[in-house]
Enzyme design. Sequence first.
Site, PDB file in Angstrom:
ATOM      1  N   SER A  61      53.907  49.884  79.891  1.00 43.10           N
ATOM      2  CA  SER A  61      54.006  48.522  80.367  1.00 43.10           C
ATOM      3  C   SER A  61      55.318  48.257  80.963  1.00 43.10           C
ATOM      4  O   SER A  61      56.173  48.618  79.787  1.00 43.10           O
ATOM      5  CB  SER A  61      52.435  47.729  79.491  1.00 43.10           C
ATOM      6  OG  SER A  61      53.849  47.104  78.926  1.00 43.10           O
ATOM      7  N   ASP A  62      55.453  47.013  81.601  1.00 44.58           N
ATOM      8  CA  ASP A  62      56.930  46.548  80.805  1.00 44.58           C
ATOM      9  C   ASP A  62      56.693  45.706  79.850  1.00 44.58           C
ATOM     10  O   ASP A  62      55.875  44.922  79.394  1.00 44.58           O
ATOM     11  CB  ASP A  62      57.476  45.327  82.326  1.00 44.58           C
ATOM     12  CG  ASP A  62      58.165  44.871  83.208  1.00 44.58           C
ATOM     13  OD1 ASP A  62      59.168  44.835  81.606  1.00 44.58           O
ATOM     14  OD2 ASP A  62      59.016  44.529  83.405  1.00 44.58           O
ATOM     15  N   TRP A  63      57.923  44.610  79.729  1.00 44.31           N
ATOM     16  CA  TRP A  63      57.732  44.482  78.144  1.00 44.31           C
ATOM     17  C   TRP A  63      56.595  42.996  78.199  1.00 44.31           C
ATOM     18  O   TRP A  63      57.340  41.238  79.147  1.00 44.31           O
ATOM     19  CB  TRP A  63      58.760  43.536  77.802  1.00 44.31           C
ATOM     20  CG  TRP A  63      59.875  45.168  76.816  1.00 44.31           C
ATOM     21  CD1 TRP A  63      60.574  44.264  75.935  1.00 44.31           C
ATOM     22  CD2 TRP A  63      59.732  46.504  76.929  1.00 44.31           C
ATOM     23  NE1 TRP A  63      61.199  45.931  75.138  1.00 44.31           N
ATOM     24  CE2 TRP A  63      59.898  46.723  75.670  1.00 44.31           C
ATOM     25  CE3 TRP A  63      59.364  47.007  77.709  1.00 44.31           C
ATOM     26  CZ2 TRP A  63      60.291  48.020  75.565  1.00 44.31           C
ATOM     27  CZ3 TRP A  63      59.116  48.458  77.630  1.00 44.31           C
ATOM     28  CH2 TRP A  63      59.736  49.053  76.755  1.00 44.31           C
TER      29      TRP A  63
END
Length: 813
Positions: free
Chosen positions: A225-227
């Site tokens: 995932s992106d952060w």
Amino acid sequence: MTNKSIEAIVDEMTLEEQVAILSGEDLWSLPAIERLGIAKIRVTDGPNGARGAGSLIGGITAAAFPVGIAIGASWDTDLAYDIGSAIADEVKSKGAHVSLAPTVNTHRSVTNGRNFECYSEDPELTADLAVGYIKGLQDKQVAATIKHFAGNESELERTTMSSEIDERSLREIYLRPFESAVKEAGTWGIMSSYNKLNGTYTAESHWLLSEVLRDDWGYDGIVMSDWFGSRSTAPTVNAGLDLEMPGPTRDRGEKLVAAVEAGDVSRDTVRTRALNVLRWMERTGALHDTTEWVEKADNRAEHRALIRRAGADCAVLLKNDGILPLNAEEGSIAVIGPNAHIAQIMGGGSAQLNPHYRVSPLDGLKARLGESNLTFAAGCTNHRWEPVLTGDFTVSYFNNTTISGDPVHTESVSEINNFWIPPFGGAQVDPSAFSARATGTFTVPTSGIHNLGVHSAGLSKVYVDGKLVADAWTNWTSGRTFFEEGCDEVVGEVELEAGRSHEITVEFRSRAADNLILSAIRVGLSKPLGDEDIAEAARIASQAQTALVFVGRSGEWDTEGSDLLDIDLPGRQNDLVAAVVAANPNTIVVLQTGGPIEMPWLGKVRGLVQFWYPGQEVGNAVADVIFGDAEPAGRLPQTFPARWRDNPTWSQDPEIYPGLDGKVRYEEGVFIGYRHYQTQGIEPLFPFGFGLSYASFELSETTVDADTLSVRTKVTNTSDRAGKTVIQLYLGDDEASVPRPAKELKGFAKVALEAGETKAVTIQLSPRDFAFFDVSARLWRVEEGSFTISLGFSADDIAATLHLSRPAAEIAV
């Protein structure tokens, strides 16, 4: 232990251990499983360097390489490889195994704040450069993490917006770079985007992460995932998201174990996700790497030389009436503009880092010429936020939100510019519920009214000499700073006295995050420039032989988390250029932006060079190009429209752009970039692929082999100096049954030639280059008939045209 296969290791893991490596332990690493000898794997932000585990501000220094759009302007896959390879060295110097790069989202709109980080408006150019960059990283055992998968072409409400994109446009445009990254470069990592795709968060899209990525393309790497971009437990795991970042976990851990026990996620699915993570670790050498995590500043001579060379290879000469290159022996030079004395080397957001050094254009020109023939005036400013205030400050942290009681930690700082990443405050505060007070003194060189600005992800107030000057607390409103978690800058005026020690107090209180969990503050101060400063710039221009005007934007404007409101030059820069050219007709503009701007003064200047944000050597690269020591070898990777409203996303319907009620509709389909301008009959300011040279070139003897699909031509340097050019091949279906662009880039070659030299160039086409994506049949379809092959130097500068008949064909995804 180290000889065991990852299949054997994953089967020795308990469910809890498998689950443990499906989320981060902290911001930059995964937990070790000591019982089985599984070590930590560590990641670092890219793509124009390797920041390491520090904050977005300060920290260990790192090499700053050209940003994505500059690499795009190089049209050079070998250069992309070299940059990727050098950044792999940087990743290792920061004790990491993984680079969160490259960024390959497509330039859909000219106002996307993150266009600077991406390569191009064209999917094939982006794909080829991404392949080179990824191979450069991974040939040194550093994992690439190509991002953001997919449909993240705007920064407006990006964490919640749904990108509404039809499948044909996805397959032909927005997924193409990712497909090449998987099939050609063998990328080991992919990062999902924040946004929804057709109503479903990409991190929860089984169609995207499993059906397309793994089933159609055969991907066997990791998807992270992106952060803070993962919002659920079973939906993300079942969709195909292997890793939730960052840690500590929010939706996995005990929640995922419970989901397995409840039957919402199968044990086999968890095993598959864990096996993907172990394969990723094995490929990077992290699986059993117990080396102590040490970050260092590795300022290598070969990196410095590469960055300087790349700066020239990425520079695009947009106008030249013969004034360039300058003769260093002829006359004085007035150096003017806000980007002359400040080295604009990178965009803003997660790509930013603390560079080893910055060479400004003024510094580079002084090193090349000495100071005696140079004069300088800024003329005006172009900052978005007031320049960071410096002084002697003490920050006290409180483990409450009321700035009360005794501080739990105190530290000294030279500026109030904090992006707080846990742990901070001496690791004594709760990052979600803390407050801070900064106190200290500062001086200013000139008396008068000053602008003091503050913006914060959290609530803040700024007092000067006991008076409240800027209040971003009382009526705090979410704005376009700090990844849309901060407010817009609040600016107040304050009378200051030169040389006097003024007292400042800044109060801050954290607030609950909207989407991304962070706290931040920035305080800036400046004395405004006015008419007299533009007049002074014009005066020194009038007394010089040549005027070099450095204008553009900066990483405050071209930044993650915020789209541009228009494509005008910020501030009074257009007024400055107009005043200078009126005072001295021998005016050359050096432009630094992450994309196109409107140019009302273009017809009056003699030269124009676009330098983007080329990294820490920008000033030396500028001097190399301006004086002809190096060729401006770049070509535009994005069309420059004459007007903002000419670009493909301009519409009276806000759902097309910037979005409405949580949706942004990609109504233009496959007709983005140069495809839009050509289909609509709109003449751009500068076309896609455009760029002048100090040399001149001609094509001859262009042929195509119908059996091998090889297009051959000869290119001749018809000038008396060495140079580089880019041969571009566009393809058009003459009788398509679906709407198709008249020209689609399908191949290119960057060619270096000595004076008078001729080289044979071959560009290889594939059967799929002739196809469109047939959504109903879920395959690539070539329709029988005639195709036009156009070979030239830009999308609008075609030197040779050929026709080729192709039989009908179906090509699997």
